[in-house]
Design an enzyme around this catalytic site. Structure first.
Site, short mmCIF file in Angstrom:
data_model
loop_
_atom_site.label_atom_id
_atom_site.label_comp_id
_atom_site.label_asym_id
_atom_site.label_seq_id
_atom_site.Cartn_x
_atom_site.Cartn_y
_atom_site.Cartn_z
N GLY A 140 0.83 -1.22 0.00
CA GLY A 140 0.00 0.00 0.00
C GLY A 140 0.85 1.26 0.00
O GLY A 140 1.91 1.31 0.63
N VAL A 189 -1.59 -6.74 -4.96
CA VAL A 189 -1.20 -7.93 -4.19
C VAL A 189 -2.37 -8.91 -4.21
O VAL A 189 -3.49 -8.58 -3.83
CB VAL A 189 -0.81 -7.55 -2.74
CG1 VAL A 189 -0.63 -8.81 -1.90
CG2 VAL A 189 0.45 -6.72 -2.75
N GLU A 229 -19.08 16.85 3.58
CA GLU A 229 -18.23 17.74 2.78
C GLU A 229 -18.73 17.82 1.34
O GLU A 229 -18.77 18.90 0.74
CB GLU A 229 -16.77 17.26 2.85
CG GLU A 229 -16.21 17.51 4.24
CD GLU A 229 -14.78 17.01 4.47
OE1 GLU A 229 -14.08 17.62 5.26
OE2 GLU A 229 -14.40 15.99 3.88
N GLN A 257 -4.61 9.37 10.85
CA GLN A 257 -3.64 9.32 11.94
C GLN A 257 -3.47 7.92 12.53
O GLN A 257 -2.38 7.57 12.99
CB GLN A 257 -4.05 10.31 13.05
CG GLN A 257 -3.59 11.73 12.78
CD GLN A 257 -2.06 11.86 12.67
OE1 GLN A 257 -1.30 11.14 13.31
NE2 GLN A 257 -1.62 12.76 11.81
C1 LIG Z 1 -13.23 10.53 0.82
C2 LIG Z 1 -12.47 10.27 2.09
C3 LIG Z 1 -12.26 11.31 2.99
C4 LIG Z 1 -11.55 11.08 4.17
N1 LIG Z 1 -11.33 12.13 5.03
C5 LIG Z 1 -10.56 11.94 6.12
C6 LIG Z 1 -10.23 13.03 6.98
O1 LIG Z 1 -10.68 14.17 6.77
N2 LIG Z 1 -9.42 12.80 8.04
C7 LIG Z 1 -8.90 11.56 8.30
O2 LIG Z 1 -8.14 11.40 9.25
N3 LIG Z 1 -9.22 10.51 7.52
C8 LIG Z 1 -10.02 10.67 6.44
N4 LIG Z 1 -10.32 9.60 5.63
C9 LIG Z 1 -9.85 8.26 6.01
C10 LIG Z 1 -8.38 8.08 5.67
O3 LIG Z 1 -8.13 8.50 4.36
C11 LIG Z 1 -8.05 6.61 5.86
O4 LIG Z 1 -8.31 6.27 7.20
C12 LIG Z 1 -6.58 6.36 5.54
O5 LIG Z 1 -6.33 6.62 4.19
C13 LIG Z 1 -6.21 4.92 5.89
O6 LIG Z 1 -4.88 4.71 5.55
P1 LIG Z 1 -4.41 3.27 5.07
O7 LIG Z 1 -2.95 3.35 4.87
O8 LIG Z 1 -4.96 2.25 5.99
O9 LIG Z 1 -5.17 3.05 3.69
P2 LIG Z 1 -5.12 3.93 2.36
O10 LIG Z 1 -4.61 5.30 2.62
O11 LIG Z 1 -6.47 3.79 1.76
O12 LIG Z 1 -4.06 3.19 1.46
C14 LIG Z 1 -4.29 1.91 0.97
C15 LIG Z 1 -3.25 1.65 -0.09
O13 LIG Z 1 -3.24 0.29 -0.42
C16 LIG Z 1 -3.28 0.14 -1.82
N5 LIG Z 1 -3.88 -1.18 -2.07
C17 LIG Z 1 -5.12 -1.59 -1.74
N6 LIG Z 1 -5.27 -2.89 -2.07
C18 LIG Z 1 -4.11 -3.29 -2.60
C19 LIG Z 1 -3.64 -4.51 -3.12
N7 LIG Z 1 -4.39 -5.62 -3.14
N8 LIG Z 1 -2.38 -4.55 -3.61
C20 LIG Z 1 -1.60 -3.46 -3.58
N9 LIG Z 1 -1.97 -2.28 -3.09
C21 LIG Z 1 -3.22 -2.20 -2.61
C22 LIG Z 1 -4.09 1.32 -2.29
O14 LIG Z 1 -3.86 1.57 -3.66
C23 LIG Z 1 -3.51 2.39 -1.39
O15 LIG Z 1 -2.29 2.85 -1.88
C24 LIG Z 1 -11.05 9.79 4.45
C25 LIG Z 1 -11.27 8.75 3.55
C26 LIG Z 1 -11.97 8.98 2.39
C27 LIG Z 1 -12.20 7.86 1.41
#
Ligand SMILES: Cc1cc2nc3c(=O)[nH]c(=O)nc-3n(C[C@H](O)[C@H](O)[C@H](O)COP(=O)(O)OP(=O)(O)OC[C@H]3O[C@@H](n4cnc5c(N)ncnc54)[C@H](O)[C@@H]3O)c2cc1C
Length: 516
Positions: free
Chosen positions: A39, A107, A203, A353
Site C-alpha cells: 500500500g 497484491v 463535505e 492518523q
Molecule cells: C473521501 C475520504 C475522505 C476522508 N477524510 C478523512 C479526513 O478528513 N481525516 C482523516 O483522518 N481521515 C479521512 N479519511 C480516512 C483516511 O483516508 C483513511 O483512514 C486512511 O487513508 C487509511 O490509511 P491506510 O494506509 O490504511 O489506507 P489507504 O490510505 O487507503 O491506502 C491503501 C493503499 O493500499 C493500496 N492497495 C489496496 N489494495 C491493494 C492490493 N491488493 N495490492 C496493492 N496495493 C493495494 C491502495 O492503492 C492504497 O495505496 C477519508 C477517507 C476517504 C475515502
C-alpha cells in the site's frame, strides 16, 4: 518464521540470516533485512519513510503509482483541486530514500509460511520475499451487499471516482440547461443526492450546495443553478456520528442553512439511473428522482484481511477488519504488522492518523528488533482530533474535549491539511486554488472528459456481460431483500449511536485490562 529478538529469518525464501544471505543477482553481496510494505496510502508511505535511516531494504508494493490524500478527494470532485495536487507519484516522493524501492502491482496473495507476497500487474506476476511485512492496504467502499448500486452512485475512494463525480456533477448542470431550453423538466437533473452523512458525505453535500449557490450562479442562462436540490441521506439518526451528538446537531443546522436537505433514519433500498428509493422506519417509502447520486455510506476493509485471518486464526469483524495483537502484529506471526483501516483494535476509527501512527510504530518495532532492543509498549493511538468542512469558512473540529465550529475550526482545518499535503509544490498550488475558490468564487479544475464519466460504467458492463442486466430478481428474493434492508437499517442506526457514545464518553482508543 522470524526470530523476533534479532529480526533475522530462517524461512525458505529468505535465507538463514540477514547478514549472510545473498541479494538476487548479486550472489556475493550481503543481504539486508527485507521489509515489504503493501500500500502507498497513509500507512504505506509513512511506514516506508519511517524506515529511511534503518539497516533494511524496503519494497513498497501498491496498485497505484501515487500516494492518495483521500481527505481532499471531494475537492477534486467539485473542481477546486487538480488530481495531481492530492496524488503525487510515490516514486518521486521516495526518490531520495535510497533504501526504498517502489513496485506497481495488485497484491493477490500473501504466503505467511514462505514469507512471500505475490503481486500482479497486467497479467505479469511477481513474488517478493520478506523478513518483515507491513500490510497497509486500506479499505474500499461498501454498498452493504448491493454492489449494483455502484453503477449509478459512485463512491469516493480513488482519483477515478473523484473525476467521474466531477464530470457527473458539472455535466448535470449542462444537461439541465439544455433541457430547460427545450422546455423539458430539469428537476431530476438539478437534484443531487449524497448517501452517507459521515465526514465525506457532509463535505460533498456542502460543496455541491456552494457550487450551485455561489460558483455557478452567473454561468447559465436558461436555468438558475441556485435552484438545485441537494439531499443528504443517512440510515442513522444523526449527522457525523464519530464527532458526537452535539457537533452532529450543529453540523446539521449549518448544512440546512446552506440549503442542504438532510434526511435521517432512511435506508436506501434502490438506486437506478434516474433516482433513488428510500424506506423510513415506519415502512413509508419515498422516491427521489435524481440523475447524480454519490455513495459515502460505508467502508469495508481490504479483502487481504481474509487471507491473513485464514492463515493466523485472527477474527474479522463485520466490516472485514482483522483483530490484531496490541503491538499490531498477527497471532503467531510477529514479523507481520497490519495498520490503518484494516485493523480492529480498541474501537480505533478509520482515519489517517491511526494509519500513520500505526505504520511508524511498526517501523520502530522492526528497527528495535534488528538492534536487539527490548520491544516497545503496546500501540497507543494519540488522538490529534478530527475535522470536517461544511462549506467555505465553516468547519467542525473535535480536539480532545474541545468542540469547535465555524471560522476558527475552518482555519485549523486549512492549516492541518496544508501541513499533510505531500510535497512543497503541491502545497503552493493548493493554496492558490483555495484562494481562487474560497476568496473568489471560481473553481480552477472544472474540466472532465467523457472517458472519465463513462469509462467505469463501460468497463463494468463488459465485465459482467449482458445477462445480469436483463434477468429480473425473483419475487421471493425481493421479500428477502426487504427484510435484509430493515435489519441493516437497524444495525446502521445502532452503529452510529455507538460511534457517538464512544466519542462522547471518551472511550475510543482506550484498552481495557482484559484486552491487553
Ligand atoms: C473521501 C475520504 C475522505 C476522508 N477524510 C478523512 C479526513 O478528513 N481525516 C482523516 O483522518 N481521515 C479521512 N479519511 C480516512 C483516511 O483516508 C483513511 O483512514 C486512511 O487513508 C487509511 O490509511 P491506510 O494506509 O490504511 O489506507 P489507504 O490510505 O487507503 O491506502 C491503501 C493503499 O493500499 C493500496 N492497495 C489496496 N489494495 C491493494 C492490493 N491488493 N495490492 C496493492 N496495493 C493495494 C491502495 O492503492 C492504497 O495505496 C477519508 C477517507 C476517504 C475515502
Amino acid at each position: 518464521m522470524t526470530d523476533t529478538s534479532t529480526g533475522t529469518s530462517s524461512g525458505t525464501s529468505s535465507g538463514t540470516t540477514t547478514a549472510t544471505a545473498a541479494v538476487a543477482g548479486h550472489p556475493e553481496a550481503p543481504r539486508r533485512h527485507q521489509v515489504v510494505v503493501i500500500g502507498s496510502g497513509f500507512g504505506g508511505l509513512f511506514g516506508t519513510k519511517a524506515l529511511k535511516g534503518s539497516d533494511v531494504d524496503v519494497t513498497m508494493i501498491a496498485r497505484t503509482t501515487h500516494h492518495l490524500f483521500q481527505p481532499l478527494l471531494y475537492q477534486v470532485a467539485t473542481g477546486i483541486l487538480s488530481e495531481g495536487e492530492i496524488a503525487p507519484p510515490t516514486r518521486e516522493v521516495l526518490a531520495r530514500q535510497k533504501n526504498a524501492s517502489v513496485l506497481l502491482g495488485e497484491v493477490t496473495a500473501i504466503d505467511m509460511d514462505a514469507q512471500t507476497v505475490t503481486s500482479q500487474v497486467l497479467g505479469r506476476e511477481n513474488v517478493t520475499p520478506y523478513d518483515s511485512l507491513i500490510v497497509a492496504a486500506g479499505s474500499s467502499q461498501s454498498y452493504f451487499g448491493n454492489d449494483h448500486f455502484a453503477e449509478f452512485a459512485p463512491g469516493m475512494k480513488s482519483i477515478d471516482d473523484a473525476l467521474e463525480l466531477r464530470g457527473r456533477i458539472f455535466g448535470a448542470f449542462e444537461l439541465a440547461e439544455l433541457a430547460a431550453l427545450q422546455g423539458r423538466s430539469t428537476d431530476h437533473l438539478l437534484t443531487f443526492v449524497v448517501v452517507g452523512a459521515g465526514p465525506t458525505g457532509v463535505e460533498m453535500a456542502g460543496q455541491i450546495a456552494e457550487l450551485s449557490r455561489r460558483t455557478l450562479k452567473r454561468d447559465f442562462r436558461a436555468i438558475s443553478s441556485r435552484d438545485a436540490r441537494v439531499v443528504l441521506i443517512d440510515a442513522a439518526g444523526q449527522v457525523l456520528p464519530p464527532f458526537g451528538a452535539k457537533l452532529g446537531q450543529k453540523t446539521k443546522r449549518e448544512l440546512e442553512k446552506l440549503g442542504v436537505e438532510v434526511i435521517l433514519g432512511a435506508m436506501v433500498t434502490d438506486v437506478d439511473e434516474r433516482g433513488i428509493t428510500l424506506k423510513y422506519k415506519d415502512d413509508r417509502t419515498e422516491r427521489i428522482e435524481s440523475v447524480t447520486k454519490m455513495w459515502a455510506a460505508g467502508v469495508q476493509a481490504n479483502a487481504l484481511t481474509k487471507t491473513l485471518a485464514e492463515q493466523t486464526g485472527a477474527p474479522l469483524d463485520r466490516a472485514g477488519r482483522i483483530a490484531v495483537n496490541p503491538d499490531l502484529t498477527l497471532p503467531g506471526h510477529p514479523e507481520v504488522f497490519v495498520v490503518g483501516d484494516m485493523i480492529n483494535l480498541d474501537h480505533l476509527p478509520g482515519v489517517a492518523q491511526v494509519a500513520i501512527q500505526g505504520a511508524k510504530y511498526a517501523a520502530d518495532a522492526i528497527d528495535r528488533r534488528l538492534e536487539g532492543k527490548p520491544p516497545q509498549k503496546p500501540f497507543k493511538y494519540f488522538d490529534k482530533g478530527s475535522m470536517a468542512t461544511i462549506s467555505r469558512f465553516r468547519a467542525v473540529a473535535l480536539i480532545g474535549r474541545f468542540r469547535l465550529t465555524g471560522f476558527i475550526a475552518w482555519l485549523m482545518w486549512l492549516v492541518v491539511h496544508l501541513f499533510y499535503v505531500t510535497g512543497f509544490k503541491n502545497r503552493v498550488t493548493a493554496v492558490l486554488h483555495w484562494a481562487v475558490s474560497f476568496v473568489g468564487r471560481g473553481r480552477s479544475e472544472r474540466t472532465a472528459t467523457e472517458q472519465q464519466i463513462f469509462g467505469r460504467l463501460a468497463m463494468g458492463r463488459l465485465d459482467r456481460g449482458a445477462q445480469e442486466l436483463i434477468s429480473p430478481p425473483e419475487v421471493e428474493d425481493l421479500l428477502e431483500t426487504t427484510r435484509a434492508f430493515e435489519a441493516r437499517r437497524q444495525e446502521l442506526e445502532a452503529i452510529a449511536r455507538e460511534e457517538a457514545r464512544l466519542t462522547d464518553s471518551g472511550e475510543r482508543g482506550v484498552r481495557h485490562e482484559a484486552e491487553v
